[in-house]
Motif scaffolding. Structure first.
Motif, mmCIF file in Angstrom:
data_model
loop_
_atom_site.group_PDB
_atom_site.id
_atom_site.type_symbol
_atom_site.label_atom_id
_atom_site.label_comp_id
_atom_site.label_asym_id
_atom_site.label_seq_id
_atom_site.Cartn_x
_atom_site.Cartn_y
_atom_site.Cartn_z
ATOM 1 N N GLU A 155 0.890 -0.932 0.023
ATOM 2 C CA GLU A 155 0.096 -0.066 -0.052
ATOM 3 C C GLU A 155 0.893 1.298 -0.029
ATOM 4 O OE1 GLU A 155 -3.747 -0.378 2.186
ATOM 5 O OE2 GLU A 155 -2.911 1.139 3.307
ATOM 6 N N MET A 156 0.404 2.350 -0.852
ATOM 7 C CA MET A 156 1.092 3.542 -0.738
ATOM 8 C C MET A 156 0.667 4.339 0.348
ATOM 9 S SD MET A 156 0.754 3.703 -4.991
ATOM 10 C CE MET A 156 1.423 5.346 -5.015
ATOM 11 N N LYS A 157 1.720 5.051 0.878
ATOM 12 C CA LYS A 157 1.435 5.861 2.017
ATOM 13 C C LYS A 157 0.500 7.029 1.318
ATOM 14 C CE LYS A 157 5.827 8.243 2.505
ATOM 15 N NZ LYS A 157 6.552 7.292 1.845
ATOM 16 N N ARG A 158 -0.407 7.738 2.110
ATOM 17 C CA ARG A 158 -1.372 8.748 1.570
ATOM 18 C C ARG A 158 -1.081 9.912 2.233
ATOM 19 N NH1 ARG A 158 -7.402 7.150 2.000
ATOM 20 N NH2 ARG A 158 -6.770 5.241 0.856
ATOM 21 N N ILE A 159 -0.962 11.133 1.463
ATOM 22 C CA ILE A 159 -0.902 12.396 2.169
ATOM 23 C C ILE A 159 -1.833 13.157 1.555
ATOM 24 C CG2 ILE A 159 0.471 14.437 2.177
ATOM 25 C CD1 ILE A 159 3.014 12.742 2.567
ATOM 26 N N HIS A 160 -2.933 13.867 2.548
ATOM 27 C CA HIS A 160 -3.687 15.182 2.069
ATOM 28 C C HIS A 160 -2.875 16.322 2.173
ATOM 29 C CE1 HIS A 160 -7.398 12.680 2.126
ATOM 30 N NE2 HIS A 160 -6.779 11.864 2.990
ATOM 31 N N THR A 161 -3.037 16.832 0.973
ATOM 32 C CA THR A 161 -1.814 18.281 0.900
ATOM 33 C C THR A 161 -2.657 19.168 2.014
ATOM 34 O OG1 THR A 161 -2.914 18.919 -1.014
ATOM 35 C CG2 THR A 161 -1.083 17.256 -1.227
ATOM 36 N N SER A 162 -3.860 19.313 1.845
ATOM 37 C CA SER A 162 -4.381 20.353 2.460
ATOM 38 C C SER A 162 -4.036 20.522 3.907
ATOM 39 C CB SER A 162 -5.955 20.404 2.510
ATOM 40 O OG SER A 162 -6.402 19.147 2.848
ATOM 41 N N ASN A 163 -3.800 19.326 4.783
ATOM 42 C CA ASN A 163 -3.509 19.352 6.072
ATOM 43 C C ASN A 163 -1.928 18.849 6.463
ATOM 44 O OD1 ASN A 163 -3.830 16.888 5.937
ATOM 45 N ND2 ASN A 163 -5.838 16.625 6.996
ATOM 46 N N THR A 164 -1.187 19.034 5.482
ATOM 47 C CA THR A 164 0.262 18.567 5.654
ATOM 48 C C THR A 164 1.296 19.751 5.520
ATOM 49 O OG1 THR A 164 -0.634 16.620 4.667
ATOM 50 C CG2 THR A 164 1.915 16.821 4.856
ATOM 51 N N PRO A 165 2.114 19.894 6.114
ATOM 52 C CA PRO A 165 3.174 20.966 6.113
ATOM 53 C C PRO A 165 3.970 20.922 4.630
ATOM 54 C CG PRO A 165 3.498 19.946 8.220
ATOM 55 C CD PRO A 165 2.396 19.305 7.520
ATOM 56 N N VAL A 166 4.316 22.079 3.968
ATOM 57 C CA VAL A 166 4.870 21.928 2.767
ATOM 58 C C VAL A 166 6.168 21.114 2.923
ATOM 59 C CG1 VAL A 166 5.955 23.237 1.167
ATOM 60 C CG2 VAL A 166 4.039 24.211 1.981
ATOM 61 N N SER A 167 6.841 21.281 3.825
ATOM 62 C CA SER A 167 8.119 20.739 4.054
ATOM 63 C C SER A 167 7.839 19.125 4.026
ATOM 64 C CB SER A 167 8.795 20.963 5.453
ATOM 65 O OG SER A 167 7.961 20.637 6.532
ATOM 66 N N VAL A 168 6.910 18.743 4.592
ATOM 67 C CA VAL A 168 6.643 17.140 4.645
ATOM 68 C C VAL A 168 6.232 16.618 3.206
ATOM 69 C CG1 VAL A 168 5.256 15.218 5.399
ATOM 70 C CG2 VAL A 168 5.854 17.121 6.942
ATOM 71 N N ILE A 169 5.512 17.465 2.453
ATOM 72 C CA ILE A 169 5.210 17.199 1.092
ATOM 73 C C ILE A 169 6.490 16.933 0.250
ATOM 74 C CG2 ILE A 169 4.078 17.926 -1.153
ATOM 75 C CD1 ILE A 169 1.847 19.259 0.867
ATOM 76 N N LYS A 170 7.463 18.070 0.467
ATOM 77 C CA LYS A 170 8.505 18.129 -0.258
ATOM 78 C C LYS A 170 9.502 16.876 -0.032
ATOM 79 C CE LYS A 170 9.735 22.673 -1.523
ATOM 80 N NZ LYS A 170 10.341 24.019 -0.962
ATOM 81 N N ASP A 171 9.463 16.433 1.360
ATOM 82 C CA ASP A 171 10.155 15.349 1.737
ATOM 83 C C ASP A 171 9.838 14.164 1.099
ATOM 84 O OD1 ASP A 171 12.361 14.622 3.266
ATOM 85 O OD2 ASP A 171 10.981 13.675 4.663
ATOM 86 N N ALA A 172 8.320 13.783 0.931
ATOM 87 C CA ALA A 172 7.694 12.828 0.431
ATOM 88 C C ALA A 172 7.873 12.637 -1.266
ATOM 89 C CB ALA A 172 6.318 12.738 0.606
ATOM 90 N N LEU A 173 8.212 13.782 -1.663
ATOM 91 C CA LEU A 173 8.543 13.727 -3.141
ATOM 92 C C LEU A 173 10.076 13.531 -3.436
ATOM 93 C CD1 LEU A 173 6.552 16.882 -4.572
ATOM 94 C CD2 LEU A 173 6.085 14.658 -5.271
ATOM 95 N N GLN A 174 10.766 13.435 -2.374
ATOM 96 C CA GLN A 174 12.402 13.108 -2.532
ATOM 97 C C GLN A 174 12.272 11.676 -3.472
ATOM 98 O OE1 GLN A 174 15.062 14.777 -1.914
ATOM 99 N NE2 GLN A 174 13.540 16.560 -1.451
#
Ligand code: NAD
Ligand code: HSO
Ligand code: ZN
Length: 858
Positions: A420-439
C-alpha cells in the motif's frame, strides 16, 4: 485568558487583512457559506491562530466536519446548537450560541439547566452582551460572552465591553494594529486597557515565552512599548531605568513577536516570541532562568547541526543518510516496546525521540509544528478507532476485529502484508513534509559510488579487454567468457526467436523508426540576416555511438530499439551495443536481433562501469565511441558522468537516466484498476523505482478502491517482492484541484506522466516538466515503453526540468555556416571592426579591413 479581540474577515478577501497582525493580538472569525469554505480557511490559517466559524448557514452535520477539521469554536443559532449537541457528542466548550431574543435566552437557559456538562457553551449577542452575564452567569469554566460589532464599532465601546470580560468581534475593515487618524479600533489601545497594571510602577508585568511556551524571562511593558512592539512586530518592552527597550538593538539578539495574551486575571501579559541570535538573556543563555533543557535543547542542537554538522560526526551522517535514520527509528521503536523497567522505558523513549526529531529537523519540521499538530488532533470531534495496521498488529500477536460498515468497503486483502502506498492529504500537511515525500528514494551517496567506479575505469583503461573480462567474470559470473565482444554480421543461431517476438520487435521497430524519422532536419536552415550575409545550420550524424542496454534486474531489448533505431535513422556510421551477458556468457537473442536490425557493428558483452569505460577509451577489440547513450543503474550513470568529464576521453553522454518512475494524475472518473496497473508497471522495474499518484478530489472510498487494486494486482505479479520494495517509498497525494496537482507534478518533474483525467488533452498545456506524457485512460505507459514510437530512454530524478529524453537530436550535431558576398561584408564590417577594437583584438579587425580595402579599390 482569551484575548479581548476577535477579528472578523471575509474568508476569500485575503488582500484585505493581514493574518499575522490578527494572530499577534487575537483570533479570527469567519462566516462560512459552506463547510469546504470553512475547512479551506482553517487549513490555511490554523497553524497561526484559532479560527472561529459562524456556521449558521452550514447545517449541523457539516458543522461537525468543520469542528473536526480544527475550528476552535463554531457559532450557531440557539436552536441549531441544541439540536447539534443532542445528536452528537460535541464538546460544549467549542460551541457558541447566538442569543438574539428573549425566546433564545429562555430556551438556552432551560436547556442548560438540564444539560450538566453544557454550561461551558459560549454566548454571543449583537446588542446587549453585558446583560448575558446576568442571564447565564458567565464567565466560568470556559464559557465566554462575545459581542459581534458591525461597521459602526468604536474603540470606546470595545474597551467598555472588554472591561466586563466580553470578547469583541470586530470587522477587519474597522481594525488596525496601532491607533490611526480615522479612529479604527486599535489593538494596542484595547490590549493596554485590558491589562491590570502593577500598583507601584503603573507598568504591565510581562512574561516572555518562546514558540513552545518555555519562559524566556520577565520584563515590563507600557502602553507605549506595546504600541511599538505591535508596530514593529518585534519584542519591545519598557525598562524601568532606560525607558523604551527594543530587545536586541545593541546585542543583535532580536525577537519576532508572534502573539500577545494574558494570564487568568489579566495582571500579567504574555509575549510569545521567536528569539533570534544567542538567546534572551544578556548573559548569552537561552533564557534568564538558564539554558534550555530536554526537548528544546535537543531541537536547538539538531537545528544548528543541520546547518553545520562537523564532517564525520554521527549527526552529519544521520542528516546525509535518511535510510539510516529510518532504520534507527524502527530499531528504537522496537526497543521501546520491549523495555520493561521504568529506567529502560525512559532511556528507549529518549532514543526514539532523538531519532524522530532528527527526521523532523531534517525535513524542516519543528517541535512547535508537532505540538500544533497534536493540538489539532485534540480538536477532532470524530475519532478514529485507532486499530493498528494488520501488518503491525500481527507482528505483536494482536487480533483486530473488523469494523461494521454500511458502505461496501473493498474486500480486504487476504495476505497480511498489504502492499500500500502511503497517503498524504496536502491540505493538512506542512509543505516541508510534502517536499520530503517527493524525494526520490535515497541512493548510495555519489561519493561512495564514485569510489567504487574509479578503479574499474582505470583498470579497463590500462588493461583493455583483460580488464573488461575481469569485471564481467566478477559481476555477471560469466567466467567462461573469453572475448568481451561479438561482431556483425551476427550468426543466425544467436537470433533464434519465436515468430510472435519477431513480429512484436518489427512492429515496434517500425513505429519508433517512423516517429524518429519525422524528427529529421530535412534541409539546412538558411537565414539572410543582412543583405549578403547568409547564415545556415545543418546537421551531421555523430560518427561513433555506444548504446548501453541495461541487463541487471531485467533484460531490456526494448531499450536496444529505443537507442539503436534513432542512431540508425540519424545515420551514425558505427553503432556499438553494450549489455551485460548472462552467466553462461551468452546474450539475449532479442538484443542480437535488434542490433542486427539497427545495423550495429558489434555488441560488447559487458555491463556497468566496465562497459562504459571500454566504449569511452576503446580496447584491443572494442571500438572507442564519441558519445555514450542509454539508461542504467548507479554504477553506469556514475561511470558515464566520469568519462564525460575526462577531456582526454573525448566522449559525451546523453543524460542521467536512472531508476524508472511514474507520476499518475487521476480524477474521479479514472478507473481504479487502470490507475493501479500503471503505477505497478513502473514499480516492478526495481526496488529503487518510485511511483506517485496524485488523486484530484477523490474521497476515501475512491482512494480505498485504488489501494485495493494496487494490493491485489501487485500480489499477482511474479516480481511482487520488487514491487513491495518500490511501493514502500511511493506515495498518494490527495489534492483538491487540478491546478494543485499540476504544480506538484511540475515540481517533481517525473520521467513519465500519465493523465488519467476526463479532459486529459486540455491539461497538456499545463505540463511544464516531464520526460514523456501519456494522455487519457487508453494510453498506458507501457505503450511508450515498447511500441507506440516515442522513446523510453528518459531523464529521471527530476532532470526532466533541464534535459529532454533521447530523440533524433541526441545522435546528431548541428553545424552552422556563414557565407558573405562583398555587399554583405560591407554591411556588417563596421559592427565587427568596432567590437574588435573594443576588445583590443586588432588581428580580428584587420581580417575585415584588409578585405574592405580590396572591395573599395575595385
Ligand atoms: N530512465 C530510463 O529511461 C530507463 C530505461 C530503462 C531502464 N531504466 C533503469 O535502468 C536501471 C537498470 O539497472 P540494472 O541494475 O537492472 O542494470 P544495469 O545494466 O544498469 O547494471 C548492471 C551492472 O551493474 C554492475 N554492478 C552491479 N553491482 C555492482 C557493484 N557492486 N560494483 C560495481 N558494479 C556493479 C554490474 O557490472 C552489472 O553488469 C534500472 O534502475 C531501470 O529502472 C531506466
Ligand atoms: N520504463 C522504462 C523506462 O523508465 C523502460 C522499459 C523497458 N522495458 C520496460 N520498460
Ligand atoms: Zn517500463
Amino acid at each position: 485568558m482569551a484575548s479581548p479581540l476577535v477579528i472578523a474577515v471575509q474568508p476569500r478577501a485575503k488582500s484585505e487583512y493581514n493574518i499575522q497582525d490578527i494572530a499577534r493580538v487575537g483570533n479570527v472569525f469567519i462566516k462560512a457559506s459552506n463547510a469546504s469554505e470553512a475547512i479551506d480557511f482553517i487549513n490555511a490559517n490554523s497553524a497561526l491562530l484559532d479560527v472561529y466559524v459562524d456556521a449558521t448557514d452550514i447545517g449541523a452535520a457539516d458543522a461537525v466536519e468543520v469542528l473536526n477539521a480544527g475550528a476552535s469554536k463554531i457559532f450557531l443559532t440557539t436552536k441549531q446548537l441544541i439540536s447539534l449537541t443532542d445528536e452528537n457528542e460535541v464538546p460544549s466548550t467549542r460551541l457558541v450560541a447566538y442569543v438574539s431574543s428573549d425566546e433564545d435566552s429562555t430556551e438556552l437557559r432551560n436547556w442548560l439547566a438540564n444539560a450538566p456538562e453544557s454550561q461551558n457553551v459560549g454566548v454571543c449577542s449583537t446588542t446587549n452582551a453585558a446583560g448575558l452575564f446576568e442571564k447565564f452567569g458567565f464567565p466560568k469554566d470556559g464559557g465566554q460572552v462575545y459581542k459581534s460589532f458591525g461597521d459602526n464599532v468604536t474603540e470606546e465601546a470595545v474597551i467598555e465591553e472588554a472591561a466586563h470580560g466580553v470578547v469583541a468581534i470586530v470587522p477587519s475593515s474597522q481594525f488596525s494594529i496601532t491607533p490611526t487618524a480615522d479612529g479604527k479600533v486599535s489593538a494596542s489601545n484595547v490590549l493596554a486597557s485590558r491589562a491590570v497594571p502593577d500598583a507601584n510602577t503603573g507598568l504591565i508585568a510581562t512574561l516572555v515565552v518562546d514558540e513552545r511556551g518555555v519562559s524566556l524571562g520577565f520584563v515590563w511593558s507600557s502602553k507605549e512599548s506595546l504600541k511599538e512592539a505591535l508596530k514593529t512586530g518585534t519584542g519591545v518592552y519598557q525598562s524601568r531605568k532606560r525607558g523604551l527597550w527594543y530587545k536586541g538593538q545593541t546585542s543583535g539578539d532580536t525577537q519576532e513577536l508572534l502573539s500577545i495574551g494574558f494570564d487568568c486575571d489579566a495582571d500579567c501579559m504574555v509575549f510569545k516570541v521567536k528569539q533570534l541570535g544567542r538567546g534572551f538573556c544578556h548573559l548569552g543563555t537561552n533564557t534568564c532562568f538558564g539554558k534550555y533543557r530536554g526537548l528544546s535543547s535537543l531541537q536547538k542542537t539538531l537545528q544548528s547541526r543541520k546547518e553545520s554538522a562537523p564532517p564525520g560526526s554521527y549527526t552529519a551522517r544521520l542528516f546525509n543518510d535518511p535510510k539510516l535514520v529510518e532504520a534507527k527509528i524502527m530499531e528504537e521503536a522496537e526497543e521501546l516496546c520491549q523495555a520493561t523497567t521504568k529506567s529502560e522505558i525512559a532511556a528507549e523513549a529518549a532514543d526514539l525521540i532523538y531519532f524522530a526529531l532528527t527526521r523532523c529537523v531534517a525535513a524542516g519540521v519543528s517541535l512547535e509544528d508537532i505540538e500544533r499538530n497534536l493540538d489539532m488532533k485534540n480538536l477532532k470531534v470524530k475519532r478514529r478507532k485507532g486499530d493498528a495496521k494488520t501488518r503491525w498488529a500481527e507482528k505483536v500477536g494482536l487480533t483486530t476485529e473488523k469494523a461494521p460498515d454500511s458502505t461496501p468497503a473493498p474486500v480486504p486483502a487476504p495476505k497480511s502484508d498489504r502492499i500500500e502506498m502511503k497517503r498524504i492529504h496536502t491540505s493538512n500537511t506542512p509543505v516541508s513534509v510534502i517536499k520530503d515525500a517527493l524525494q526520490r528514494p535515497s541512493q548510495k551517496s555519489n561519493e561512495a559510488i564514485v569510489e567504487l567506479v574509479k578503479p574499474i575505469i582505470a583498470d579497463v583503461r590500462s588493461n583493455g579487454d583483460a580488464g573488461v573480462l575481469k569485471y564481467t567474470h566478477k559481476f555477471e559470473k560469466a567466467t567462461s567468457l573469453t572475448s568481451p565482444v561479438i561482431k556483425a554480421p551476427f550468426p543466425e543461431h544467436l537470433m533464434q526467436l519465436s515468430s510472435d517476438t519477431i513480429k512484436a520487435i518489427d512492429v515496434s521497430f517500425e513505429n519508433i523508426r517512423k516517429f524518429h524519422s519525422a524528427q529529421k532536419d530535412d534541409k539546412p536552415l538558411i537565414v539572410e540576416t543582412m543583405p549578403g550575409v547568409v547564415c545556415s545550420r545543418f546537421s551531421r550524424p555523430i560518427e561513433r555511438v555506444g548504446l548501453y542496454i541495461p541487463g541487471g534486474t531485467a533484460v531490456l531489448p526494448s531499450t536496444a530499439l529505443m537507442l539503436g533505431v534513432p542512431a540508425m535513422v540519424a545515420g551514425c556510421k558505427r553503432i556499438v551495443f553494450a549489455s551485460p551477458p548472462r552467466s553462461d556468457g551468452s546474450i539475449s537473442p532479442e538484443i542480437v536481433y535488434a542490433a542486427h536490425k539497427c545495423g550495429a557493428e558489434s555488441i560488447v558483452l559487458a555491463g556497468g562501469a566496465q562497459a562504459v569505460a571500454a566504449m569511452a577509451y576503446g580496447t584491443e577489440s572494442i571500438t572507442k565511441v564519441d558519445k555514450i547513450l542509454g539508461p542504467g543503474n548507479q554504477f553506469v550513470t556514475a561511470a558515464k558522468m566520469m568519462v564525460s568529464n575526462d577531456t582526454s576521453a573525448g566522449v559525451s553522454i546523453d543524460m542521467p537516466a536512472g531508476p524508472s518512475e511514474v507520476l499518475v494524475i487521476a480524477d474521479k472518473k479514472a478507473n481504479p484498476a487502470f490507475v493501479a496497473s500503471d503505477l505497478l508497471s513502473q514499480a516492478e522495474h526495481g526496488v529503487d523505482s518510485q511511483v506517485i499518484l496524485i488523486a484530484v478530489d477523490l474521497d476515501d472510498k475512491e482512494l480505498a478502491a485504488i489501494d485495493e487494486e494496487v494490493h491485489q494486482q501487485a500480489n499477482a505479479l511474479p516480481r511482487v517482492d520488487i514491487v513491495r520494495g518500490s511501493i514502500e517509498h511511493s506515495v498518494t497525494f490527495v489534492v483538491k484541484t487540478l491546478e494543485e496537482a499540476m504544480n506538484l507534478s511540475n515540481e517533481y518533474a517525473p520521467e513519465h506522466l500519465i493523465l488519467q483525467l476526463e479532459n486529459a488533452e486540455e491539461v497538456v498545456p499545463l505540463v511544464e516538466n516531464a520526460g514523456s506524457v501519456f494522455i487519457g485512460q487508453w494510453t498506458p505507459e507501457s505503450v511508450g515503453d515498447y511500441s507506440a514510437g516515442v522513446n523510453h530512454s528518459l531523464p529521471t530524478y527530476g532532470y526532466a526540468k533541464q534535459y529532454s529524453g533521447v530523440n533524433l537530436g541526441s545522435f546528431v550535431k548541428h553545424i552552422t555556416s556563414s557565407n558573405l558576398s562583398p555587399e554583405g561584408l560591407l554591411n556588417v564590417s563596421s559592427a565587427v571592426m568596432q567590437l574588435a577594437a573594443v576588445e583590443g583584438l586588432d588581428a580580428h579587425k584587420r581580417a575585415v579591413s584588409i578585405r574592405m580595402d580590396v572591395i573599395n579599390k575595385s
